[in-house]
Design a protein around this motif. Structure first.
Motif, short mmCIF file in Angstrom:
data_model
loop_
_atom_site.label_atom_id
_atom_site.label_comp_id
_atom_site.label_asym_id
_atom_site.label_seq_id
_atom_site.Cartn_x
_atom_site.Cartn_y
_atom_site.Cartn_z
N LEU A 105 0.82 -1.20 0.00
CA LEU A 105 0.00 0.00 0.00
C LEU A 105 0.86 1.26 0.00
O LEU A 105 0.50 2.26 -0.62
N LEU A 106 2.00 1.23 0.67
CA LEU A 106 2.90 2.39 0.65
C LEU A 106 3.43 2.64 -0.76
O LEU A 106 3.52 3.80 -1.20
N VAL A 107 3.79 1.56 -1.45
CA VAL A 107 4.23 1.71 -2.84
C VAL A 107 3.12 2.34 -3.68
O VAL A 107 3.37 3.23 -4.50
N GLY A 108 1.90 1.90 -3.45
CA GLY A 108 0.77 2.47 -4.19
C GLY A 108 0.59 3.95 -3.90
O GLY A 108 0.30 4.74 -4.82
N VAL A 109 0.77 4.36 -2.64
CA VAL A 109 0.63 5.77 -2.28
C VAL A 109 1.68 6.61 -2.99
O VAL A 109 1.40 7.68 -3.55
N VAL A 110 2.93 6.12 -3.00
CA VAL A 110 4.02 6.86 -3.64
C VAL A 110 3.77 6.99 -5.14
O VAL A 110 3.90 8.09 -5.71
N LEU A 111 3.41 5.88 -5.79
CA LEU A 111 3.17 5.93 -7.24
C LEU A 111 2.00 6.83 -7.59
O LEU A 111 2.06 7.60 -8.56
N LEU A 112 0.95 6.76 -6.79
CA LEU A 112 -0.21 7.61 -7.05
C LEU A 112 0.16 9.08 -6.88
O LEU A 112 -0.25 9.93 -7.67
N GLY A 113 0.96 9.38 -5.86
CA GLY A 113 1.39 10.76 -5.65
C GLY A 113 2.20 11.30 -6.82
O GLY A 113 2.00 12.44 -7.26
N LEU A 122 3.43 -4.27 -14.94
CA LEU A 122 3.83 -4.09 -13.55
C LEU A 122 2.83 -3.21 -12.81
O LEU A 122 2.56 -3.43 -11.62
N ASN A 123 2.28 -2.21 -13.51
CA ASN A 123 1.23 -1.40 -12.89
C ASN A 123 0.03 -2.25 -12.50
O ASN A 123 -0.55 -2.09 -11.43
N ILE A 124 -0.34 -3.17 -13.40
CA ILE A 124 -1.48 -4.05 -13.12
C ILE A 124 -1.16 -4.96 -11.93
O ILE A 124 -1.99 -5.17 -11.04
N ALA A 125 0.06 -5.51 -11.92
CA ALA A 125 0.46 -6.40 -10.83
C ALA A 125 0.47 -5.68 -9.50
O ALA A 125 0.00 -6.22 -8.48
N LEU A 126 0.98 -4.45 -9.49
CA LEU A 126 1.01 -3.69 -8.24
C LEU A 126 -0.40 -3.33 -7.78
O LEU A 126 -0.70 -3.34 -6.58
N GLY A 127 -1.28 -3.02 -8.75
CA GLY A 127 -2.67 -2.73 -8.40
C GLY A 127 -3.37 -3.94 -7.79
O GLY A 127 -4.10 -3.82 -6.81
N ALA A 128 -3.12 -5.12 -8.38
CA ALA A 128 -3.71 -6.34 -7.85
C ALA A 128 -3.15 -6.64 -6.46
O ALA A 128 -3.89 -7.04 -5.55
#
Length: 216
Positions: A148-156, A186-192
């Motif tokens: 989830l932290l990786v997701g927050v950083v990428l979204l930011g 990789l975006n799809i994998a991280l989202g999943a």
């Protein structure tokens, strides 16, 4: 202590139940249904309060509702977030897109107690796994947070890039180009992975406004 506006609105959403019996929990409902219970002594008689939530929403309108059962019979229904009056306090229920955010008994004195999950449910099985394998359970929790932290950083970074492309901002500050450019797979994998992490945290009733709000 006076009730907040949100609490009063939740109380007004409560409707009378129809008295039907509590449906049996089925093995295929692990992620789509939450079932928690609370036992309260009322004048020497134990009363069992159960809260049933179907996360896919009702078939009639798609609304997610919490249903309160007393000794196995439906007493009240409410859209979530819900606030059911019970003996000695209230039961508060809040949901996310991935499961439950909160299901607590709050006494009139302000003390809070989380309700107990049905042992056959996803939350019940996750709790048992934590008791039997605490080290592995904690490791899974850490991995969930990291996803989830990786997701927050990428979204930011993506938001910053999008906002910087607005003409007035681009003219004044220039266009920001994200230093992280990931391939689609990789975006799809991280989202999943983030979705799985959010579900795992919901099974443990873990919620953080920054991490878990991303998928809601």
């Amino acid at each position: 202590m006076g009730e907040t506006l949100r609490q009063r609105m939740a109380a007004r959403r409560v409707k009378d139940g129809d008295g039907r019996p509590l449906p049996k929990y089925r093995w295929w409902q692990q992620l789509s249904r939450s079932l928690f219970s609370l036992r309260i002594d009322e004048g020497g008689r134990e009363v069992v309060y159960s809260v049933d939530v179907r996360h896919n929403g009702d078939a009639s309108d798609g609304e997610v509702r919490a249903r309160l059962y007393v000794d196995g019979h439906q007493q009240a229904v409410s859209k979530t977030p819900a606030r059911f009056p019970v003996a000695g306090g209230v039961i508060e229920v809040a949901t996310t897109s991935f499961g439950l955010r909160r299901i607590h008994y709050v006494t009139t004195g302000g003390r809070e107690h989380q309700l107990a999950p049905d042992p056959r449910s996803g939350a019940g099985r996750r709790m048992r796994f934590h008791r039997e394998h605490p080290a592995v359970s904690r490791a899974i929790g850490v991995v969930s947070v990291l996803f989830l932290l990786v997701g927050v950083v990428l979204l930011g970074l993506q938001l910053a890039e999008t906002i910087s492309e607005i003409p007035p901002i681009a003219e004044r500050l220039g266009v920001f180009v994200s230093p992280v450019q990931l391939p689609l797979w990789l975006n799809i994998a991280l989202g999943a992975g983030a979705a799985v992490a959010s579900t795992e945290r919901a099974l443990r009733l873990r919620y953080h406004w920054m991490l878990d709000a991303l998928g809601n």
